[in-house]
Design a protein around this motif. Structure first.
Motif, PDB file in Angstrom:
ATOM      1  N   THR A 164     -59.854  62.500 -79.122  1.00  0.00           N
ATOM      2  CA  THR A 164     -60.592  63.506 -78.362  1.00  0.00           C
ATOM      3  C   THR A 164     -59.849  63.878 -77.086  1.00  0.00           C
ATOM      4  N   ARG A 165     -59.240  62.900 -76.425  1.00  0.00           N
ATOM      5  CA  ARG A 165     -58.490  63.174 -75.203  1.00  0.00           C
ATOM      6  C   ARG A 165     -57.187  63.910 -75.493  1.00  0.00           C
ATOM      7  N   GLN A 166     -56.538  63.589 -76.596  1.00  0.00           N
ATOM      8  CA  GLN A 166     -55.242  64.196 -76.902  1.00  0.00           C
ATOM      9  C   GLN A 166     -55.360  65.542 -77.606  1.00  0.00           C
ATOM     10  N   HIS A 167     -56.487  65.786 -78.260  1.00  0.00           N
ATOM     11  CA  HIS A 167     -56.691  67.059 -78.980  1.00  0.00           C
ATOM     12  C   HIS A 167     -58.053  67.644 -78.600  1.00  0.00           C
ATOM     13  N   PRO A 168     -58.249  67.979 -77.337  1.00  0.00           N
ATOM     14  CA  PRO A 168     -59.588  68.375 -76.879  1.00  0.00           C
ATOM     15  C   PRO A 168     -60.115  69.659 -77.506  1.00  0.00           C
ATOM     16  N   GLU A 169     -59.228  70.523 -77.995  1.00  0.00           N
ATOM     17  CA  GLU A 169     -59.662  71.805 -78.544  1.00  0.00           C
ATOM     18  C   GLU A 169     -59.596  71.831 -80.068  1.00  0.00           C
ATOM     19  N   GLU A 170     -59.286  70.724 -80.692  1.00  0.00           N
ATOM     20  CA  GLU A 170     -59.084  70.702 -82.139  1.00  0.00           C
ATOM     21  C   GLU A 170     -60.150  69.867 -82.831  1.00  0.00           C
ATOM     22  N   THR A 171     -60.449  70.239 -84.069  1.00  0.00           N
ATOM     23  CA  THR A 171     -61.365  69.460 -84.901  1.00  0.00           C
ATOM     24  C   THR A 171     -60.670  68.871 -86.121  1.00  0.00           C
ATOM     25  N   PHE A 196     -42.500  59.642-100.490  1.00  0.00           N
ATOM     26  CA  PHE A 196     -43.432  58.689-101.088  1.00  0.00           C
ATOM     27  C   PHE A 196     -43.955  59.108-102.450  1.00  0.00           C
ATOM     28  N   GLY A 197     -43.456  60.188-103.005  1.00  0.00           N
ATOM     29  CA  GLY A 197     -43.917  60.549-104.333  1.00  0.00           C
ATOM     30  C   GLY A 197     -43.607  61.980-104.697  1.00  0.00           C
ATOM     31  N   ASP A 198     -43.833  62.279-105.969  1.00  0.00           N
ATOM     32  CA  ASP A 198     -43.547  63.608-106.494  1.00  0.00           C
ATOM     33  C   ASP A 198     -44.710  64.576-106.321  1.00  0.00           C
ATOM     34  N   TYR A 199     -45.885  64.044-105.983  1.00  0.00           N
ATOM     35  CA  TYR A 199     -47.053  64.878-105.730  1.00  0.00           C
ATOM     36  C   TYR A 199     -47.348  64.863-104.236  1.00  0.00           C
ATOM     37  N   ILE A 200     -47.541  66.042-103.663  1.00  0.00           N
ATOM     38  CA  ILE A 200     -47.842  66.154-102.241  1.00  0.00           C
ATOM     39  C   ILE A 200     -49.226  66.773-102.075  1.00  0.00           C
ATOM     40  N   LEU A 201     -50.121  66.037-101.422  1.00  0.00           N
ATOM     41  CA  LEU A 201     -51.442  66.553-101.077  1.00  0.00           C
ATOM     42  C   LEU A 201     -51.406  67.030 -99.640  1.00  0.00           C
ATOM     43  N   THR A 202     -51.899  68.235 -99.413  1.00  0.00           N
ATOM     44  CA  THR A 202     -52.034  68.784 -98.071  1.00  0.00           C
ATOM     45  C   THR A 202     -53.513  68.972 -97.791  1.00  0.00           C
ATOM     46  N   ALA A 203     -53.984  68.397 -96.694  1.00  0.00           N
ATOM     47  CA  ALA A 203     -55.416  68.446 -96.391  1.00  0.00           C
ATOM     48  C   ALA A 203     -55.634  68.735 -94.921  1.00  0.00           C
ATOM     49  N   GLU A 204     -56.707  69.472 -94.648  1.00  0.00           N
ATOM     50  CA  GLU A 204     -57.180  69.636 -93.279  1.00  0.00           C
ATOM     51  C   GLU A 204     -58.156  68.491 -93.015  1.00  0.00           C
ATOM     52  N   VAL A 205     -57.706  67.500 -92.270  1.00  0.00           N
ATOM     53  CA  VAL A 205     -58.462  66.271 -92.079  1.00  0.00           C
ATOM     54  C   VAL A 205     -59.222  66.313 -90.756  1.00  0.00           C
ATOM     55  N   PRO A 206     -60.529  66.128 -90.775  1.00  0.00           N
ATOM     56  CA  PRO A 206     -61.282  66.047 -89.513  1.00  0.00           C
ATOM     57  C   PRO A 206     -60.781  64.899 -88.648  1.00  0.00           C
ATOM     58  N   LEU A 207     -60.692  65.134 -87.356  1.00  0.00           N
ATOM     59  CA  LEU A 207     -60.286  64.063 -86.452  1.00  0.00           C
ATOM     60  C   LEU A 207     -61.207  62.850 -86.602  1.00  0.00           C
ATOM     61  N   ALA A 208     -62.478  63.093 -86.859  1.00  0.00           N
ATOM     62  CA  ALA A 208     -63.447  62.005 -86.964  1.00  0.00           C
ATOM     63  C   ALA A 208     -63.163  61.076 -88.128  1.00  0.00           C
ATOM     64  N   LYS A 209     -62.336  61.510 -89.086  1.00  0.00           N
ATOM     65  CA  LYS A 209     -62.033  60.670 -90.245  1.00  0.00           C
ATOM     66  C   LYS A 209     -60.690  59.958 -90.118  1.00  0.00           C
TER      67      LYS A 209
END
Length: 278
Positions: free
Chosen positions: A181-188, A233-246
């Motif tokens: 929260t301190r390092q990314h105050p404007e991001e979710t 780390f592998g042949d499959y790459i997952l790209t996700a928008e991850v909530p900071l809370a997780k």
């Protein structure tokens, strides 16, 4: 991040517990709607119980100073340098058990997420957030399966004879959320990447209108903030928008915490992701 109007699948019943120890039930925090519209997650009573720590942290502008204070607070509060004071009898607990603290769990995860420390951390996610582990040294096919019972045994063995280890992990997560929260105050959210050769870790539940996939992740997963690192780390790459809370913890949270320079450890559930092959 916009949710596809056809993406309505929530966390499946077989992947969650009916109760947990945070401010949202598993069926909500583990679903796609939460990924799109997150709110802070708070473990029951942890922030209030350790309010003095966060009062001390508040005026500090340096992340390094805050990290040092946190490490000192953990050592003092949990008697990590004087376990007899914490109630452990000298000579009755093996050295490996006496040294089983939050840092050892995190570092053990970094070396082998399917090891004993990984089982402890995944069990912690189950009890705190209500998200059942789906993979540990292989798929976990239901809570009555032999594989799941072996995973539970590994986690129980990792917790046996330790000094309030799960409470240490509670405070580590709470401090991680404070720092984010301190390092990314404007991001979710953060855009994160995961490379894998074992697609059985990820249960594909459906497709999104934008061509992405609806995936049930394991209840705890390593991601990276660098796409190039995920390629290693592998042949499959997952790209996700991850909530900071997780985000439960990450390499830069404490000095030398993880071996991967850009590693972030993410609480699972159902995610809308993009899946690419190299």
């Amino acid at each position: 991040m916009e949710e596809s109007p056809q993406v309505t699948t929530s966390l499946p019943r077989h992947a969650r517990l009916p109760i947990n120890r945070c401010n949202l039930p598993a069926v909500i925090l583990g679903g796609v709607t939460y990924q799109t519209h997150p709110v802070p997650l708070e473990l029951d009573g942890v922030r209030a119980f350790h309010q003095h720590l966060f009062t001390l942290l508040a005026p500090m502008d340096s992340h390094r100073e805050r990290a040092a204070l946190f490490v000192d607070y953990m050592a003092a509060h949990f008697c990590l340098d004087d376990l007899e004071q914490a109630g452990l009898s000298p000579g009755r607990v093996r050295k490996s058990r006496r040294n089983a603290n939050y840092l050892r769990m995190v570092r053990g995860w970094s070396f082998d997420s399917d090891g004993r420390e990984g089982a402890v951390l995944k069990h912690w996610v189950e009890t705190r957030f209500g998200l059942l582990a789906r993979h540990h040294a292989g798929p976990l096919d239901g809570r009555d399966s032999d594989a799941y019972q072996q995973y539970l045994a590994a986690g129980s063995h990792g917790l046996y004879g330790t000094n309030a280890l799960e409470a240490q992990l509670d405070l580590l997560y709470t401090y991680c959320q404070y720092e984010l929260t301190r390092q990314h105050p404007e991001e979710t959210h953060l855009t994160l990447y995961r490379g894998s050769n074992r697609m059985d870790e990820h249960e594909v539940l459906g497709r999104c209108d934008d061509g992405g996939s609806l995936v049930l992740l394991n209840n705890l997963n390593s991601f990276t903030s660098e796409r190039e690192r995920a390629d290693e780390f592998g042949d499959y790459i997952l790209t996700a928008e991850v909530p900071l809370a997780k985000i439960s913890f990450y390499n830069g949270l404490l000095p030398g915490m993880l071996k991967g320079e850009d590693e972030l450890v993410v609480i699972g559930g159902v995610y809308a992701v993009r899946m690419d092959t190299l």
